[in-house]
Design an enzyme around this catalytic site. Structure first.
Site, mmCIF file in Angstrom:
data_model
loop_
_atom_site.group_PDB
_atom_site.id
_atom_site.type_symbol
_atom_site.label_atom_id
_atom_site.label_comp_id
_atom_site.label_asym_id
_atom_site.label_seq_id
_atom_site.Cartn_x
_atom_site.Cartn_y
_atom_site.Cartn_z
ATOM 1 N N ARG A 1 34.818 49.876 33.127
ATOM 2 C CA ARG A 1 35.328 49.615 33.901
ATOM 3 C C ARG A 1 36.724 49.864 34.714
ATOM 4 O O ARG A 1 36.878 48.430 33.716
ATOM 5 C CB ARG A 1 34.303 48.747 35.060
ATOM 6 C CG ARG A 1 34.877 47.771 36.708
ATOM 7 C CD ARG A 1 34.178 46.630 36.575
ATOM 8 N NE ARG A 1 34.626 46.246 38.149
ATOM 9 C CZ ARG A 1 34.868 44.648 38.022
ATOM 10 N NH1 ARG A 1 34.966 44.388 37.094
ATOM 11 N NH2 ARG A 1 35.159 43.930 38.864
ATOM 12 N N ARG B 1 42.320 36.047 52.758
ATOM 13 C CA ARG B 1 42.566 34.960 51.826
ATOM 14 C C ARG B 1 43.354 33.940 53.104
ATOM 15 O O ARG B 1 43.133 34.140 54.020
ATOM 16 C CB ARG B 1 42.828 34.477 51.177
ATOM 17 C CG ARG B 1 42.744 36.224 49.657
ATOM 18 C CD ARG B 1 43.665 36.572 48.289
ATOM 19 N NE ARG B 1 42.955 36.998 47.396
ATOM 20 C CZ ARG B 1 42.134 36.702 46.349
ATOM 21 N NH1 ARG B 1 42.147 35.425 46.539
ATOM 22 N NH2 ARG B 1 41.123 37.724 45.720
ATOM 23 N N LYS C 1 28.897 48.570 46.078
ATOM 24 C CA LYS C 1 28.478 47.185 46.106
ATOM 25 C C LYS C 1 28.006 46.094 46.368
ATOM 26 O O LYS C 1 28.250 46.044 48.415
ATOM 27 C CB LYS C 1 30.362 46.811 45.211
ATOM 28 C CG LYS C 1 31.159 47.150 43.987
ATOM 29 C CD LYS C 1 32.463 46.696 43.709
ATOM 30 C CE LYS C 1 32.442 45.051 43.400
ATOM 31 N NZ LYS C 1 33.412 44.767 43.093
ATOM 32 N N THR D 1 27.689 40.625 37.601
ATOM 33 C CA THR D 1 28.269 39.418 37.334
ATOM 34 C C THR D 1 27.899 37.965 36.232
ATOM 35 O O THR D 1 26.903 37.866 36.386
ATOM 36 C CB THR D 1 28.591 38.888 38.781
ATOM 37 O OG1 THR D 1 28.957 40.255 39.463
ATOM 38 C CG2 THR D 1 29.599 37.575 39.314
#
Length: 470
Positions: A35, A76, A217, A275
């Site tokens: 990845r 953010r 995802k 994860t």
């Protein structure tokens, strides 16, 4: 070089693993697909890694998959005075659309789509939920929010909005530039971050076409609401438990993981669990017992692949981590309860002739104790249909397409080999047997089951089974 396990391993490449020597060591330890995380590093950095992986592939004579993971529209806060703000429960702070360095009365949040979508009573989670605030008032360019869980808000920390559908493309300008670059390099998979709705996949498909497989995802609650359509439009799915675990309750994540794996098996789409799988191995040579159990659970559930992130990208023990993951997979698949659990989690049948042929192929191979199933596949669909049944017999996937052989490095149980096209039925059987012997799946007098579509070179046309003896 044959892996003696069914589930596959994806490893993220980073500073700890980007050298050709380390990539070679990681492949030998068990990596099937690498990845490239485009949230970090430059395009030039990724190009060097890509070239090194392709050189490794040529050296060892085995296909290796490369996954490009796009950053996506990460939300953010901006910069704040002194680099941090300490907030306490009960106080009211304000986010503003414009401005540079702010304080509690004007925290920059340069995302107009948030101001357009958010409503009083909804929550904003900052820094992966370490700080939680609830909207109590808003205007076109400001949001007043009461602090629910206090803590520190520092520069550029991420913001999550669970339950809020944002008018936001999954592909930013940076993503589009990175995507064009990745497709030019020749990546095999493109992972899309923060997908919310089926239209996001349609937008991505228009850009990617057949240049690479699209891996969605799943990390937003909005995606879970339309998951069947999203899976149908994807080529593969990643259960991205990091951001998903921020936006839905932690206690819901394990059940959602099982649901997603089952849904992907039903739809014949590879599914990856990712994860923090062996997160403690970022700094320690062994995992916790809970982490080992987490990897094993994904294998018992029938996931096609499990993924390493920081463990292999920046960790101190990347090779040891891959070796540990491979050992956990092998030991889990050898366990006496594995077959019964895999069978119990099998989804319902798809009532189509190609699926029926694939089901019969797996059943026949198990019934006669075949050494291998040989699947002739142009697009990878025939091999995927057989793999959906999770047979005890290994799958040898033969394809004339190099891209397909690389993408199959992600598929449960598939040992992919690039092979020349065949033009006749007898040539198909002869080549299948020869490859089964050459790849050390079968020896004289063994039986192999051959699945294919006739006429040849027609994608997705699985309609033939042949039992052959070496």
């Amino acid at each position: 070089m044959r892996r003696h396990r069914h589930a596959k391993i994806i490893a993220t490449v980073g500073p700890a693993s980007s050298s050709p020597e380390m990539l070679h060591a990681l492949f030998l330890a068990g990596v099937d697909t690498f990845r490239l995380n485009f949230s970090h590093g430059t395009q030039a950095d990724h190009a060097k890694v890509h070239a090194a992986i392709r050189a490794l592939e040529h050296e060892i004579g085995r296909p290796i998959g490369i996954l490009q993971d796009l950053q996506g529209p990460k939300i953010r806060v901006g910069t704040v005075a002194g680099g941090r703000l300490d907030v306490v429960p009960g106080e009211v702070i304000r986010f503003v659309l414009d401005g540079d360095e702010g304080d509690k009365g004007a925290i920059p949040l340069h995302h107009p789509e948030i101001f357009a979508a958010v409503a009083p009573g909804q929550e904003l989670l900052i820094d992966d939920g370490r700080v939680r605030v609830k909207v109590v008032g808003l205007t076109q360019d400001s949001i007043d929010a009461e602090v629910v869980i206090g803590g520190v808000i520092s520069n550029r920390k991420g913001v999550n909005l669970p339950g809020t559908l944002l008018d936001l493309s999954p592909l930013t300008a940076k993503d589009r530039a990175d995507l064009a670059f990745g497709l030019e390099l020749g990546v095999d998979w493109v992972a899309l971050s923060f997908v919310q709705k089926p239209a996001d996949l349609i937008e991505a498909r228009a850009l990617i076409g057949d240049g690479a497989g699209i891996m969605t995802k799943v990390e937003k609650p909005q995606a879970l609401e339309r998951i069947d359509d999203i899976i149908r439009l994807s080529d593969a799915v990643m259960v991205a438990r990091g951001d998903l675990g921020v936006e839905i309750p932690h206690e819901d994540v394990p059940g959602r993981q099982k649901e997603l794996i089952r849904a992907c098996r039903l739809a014949v789409k590879p599914v990856v669990v990712a994860t923090q799988m062996l997160d403690s191995m970022v700094s320690a040579p062994t995992p916790t017992r809970a982490e080992a159990s987490d990897v094993a659970t994904a294998i018992y559930d029938g996931a096609d692949a499990v993924m390493l992130s920081a463990e292999s990208a920046t960790g101190r023990f990347p090779v040891e981590t891959v070796s540990m993951m491979a050992r956990i997979i092998c030991r889990t698949e050898e366990h006496k309860l594995y077959r019964s659990l895999i069978s119990a989690s099998e989804p319902g049948e798809e009532e189509t002739p190609p699926h029926a042929i694939a089901t019969a192929t797996a059943g026949l191979a198990d019934a006669v104790g075949a050494a291998a199933i040989v699947a002739y596949t142009l697009s990878g669909t025939t091999a995927a249909r057989v793999a959906r049944k999770r047979p005890a017999v290994p799958i040898l996937a033969l394809t004339p397409d190099l891209g397909t052989s690389r993408r199959l490095c992600l598929l449960w149980g598939a040992h992919s080999v690039r092979a020349d096209e065949v033009s006749s039925y007898e040539e198909m059987v002869t080549n299948a047997v020869a490859h089964a012997v050459e790849e050390e799946f079968a020896k004289p007098h063994d039986l192999v089951v051959v699945a294919a579509g006739i006429p040849f070179a027609v994608a997705g046309n699985t309609n033939n089974i042949r039992l052959a003896q070496v």
